[in-house]
Write a protein that holds these residues in place. Sequence first.
Motif: not given
Length: 476
Positions: A163-186, A227-232
């Motif tokens: 059994p195997s499962q791989k993440i898709t590029a679309k899901r990975l992009f959405f994960a990055g979009t909603t990761s909330g890491s913008i605050g940490i980077i800021f 600036s916020l867009l760059l951090l995002w």
Amino acid sequence: MSEKQRLHPAAIFFTLIKTFKELIFSIGIGFFALKDAGLIYFVIGTCVLIIGAIVFSTLSWYRYTYRIEEEELRIEYGIFVRKKRYISKNRIQSIDLTQSVAHRIFKLVQVKIETAGSGIGTEASLKAVKLQIGESLREELKTLQKTNIETDESIDETVQDKPSQKITAKRLFFAGTTSGSIGIIFVIMSVLFSELGQFIPEGYYENTFHTIISFSIIIIVVLVLASLLLLWFLGIAGTMIKYGNFTITKNEDELFIARGLLEKKQTTIPIRRIQAVGIDESLLRQPFGYVTVYAEIAGGSMEKGEDFSTILFPIMKRTEVDDFLEKFLPEYISERNNLNGLPAQAKTFYIIRSTIVLILAIIAMLFFIPQFIWAPTILLILCMFMGLLRYKDAGFRINEEQLTLRYRVLNRKTVILFHKRIQSFERKQYLLQQKASIATMKTSIVSKYGAGKHYKIKDLAVGDVMELADWYSYRD
């Protein structure tokens, strides 16, 4: 593997880089201290350090050998004092392969071996071996004995059946979009900018401030949004680099996880070491129905940069969780949508607990700076809403030997664990809770680094807490 072998010569380079990282601070202090009168002494001293580091790295590589003999990994190292470390195959918990950018240039891999008592570091780490050798080591150390040699065709067939499962590029992009890491980077960029300010001329800030003030409000807003867009975008890039090509595969009694674009990591998780499986729903992802599935693993090492929980899959639909668990960990499927919730009287406790600090702040501001009372008032409304969410989401369910808990701090977390994995159970009840016939429960398991992982649900009905206590106390 029974004969003594050395690491790849590139290990000299890796040791050299590590040594320079440890010395760079001292070299910097020496430069600023001697740059005027004693620059020549600084140059001589630095040259001596560089030559010494090269000699040390070369000797360390030459004196480091490893081999597999009598069901043990035997490592010998040490320049002046010879040290020997024997690791029995029976004690090995996991074998991870990691490829940094430098490793990939040389087509090498780092092999990390962990045992149940690895503590604050891995039990053994082979800094640089060829990829084929690393994979051979992993396969040979994973099994006590090899009863037969399979053909290439049979191996391919076995891999296809896993059994195997791989993440898709679309899901990975959405994960990055909603990761909330913008605050940490800021925060990181703010710290770096504050440190950089020491090297910027004093008049630069004043000139920059006057320049910004001369702009129109629209331009200032555009600059802030840019600036916020760059951090995002940086947050998205970080997530995609970390979890790129994420693939999980089940191989009999192990889970094998591969991930990473720049630094490739291959992690092996024995299923018997899994203490609990969790489902994390962040405030950003929950409205879209997306979750992260993770596991709490017993043992492991406290390496710098390691995650406390092991991600089994970065992002998936909430409705896909049962199918995922059915494929990889079927025993952890639970009726998590049918939990015993909190009693009505607990709602007041959750709201007060979430807002008490802001209520005190508002009272203080009424006396000192009433013109800014609107700021904590808005926060008060948000905290009241968060308190209601925490009350609504909290709950539990007992299903024979399985326990499901749900709670929220910011993210909503659902944890599935088994009776045999629970190390302790605690019941607390203070005076106000006694009057409201509610109590707090806390249960603990062993997690990564051998530390305890605690799960707490506040303000359960007393009867529910007693039911949980009786369930925990029962032994076959």
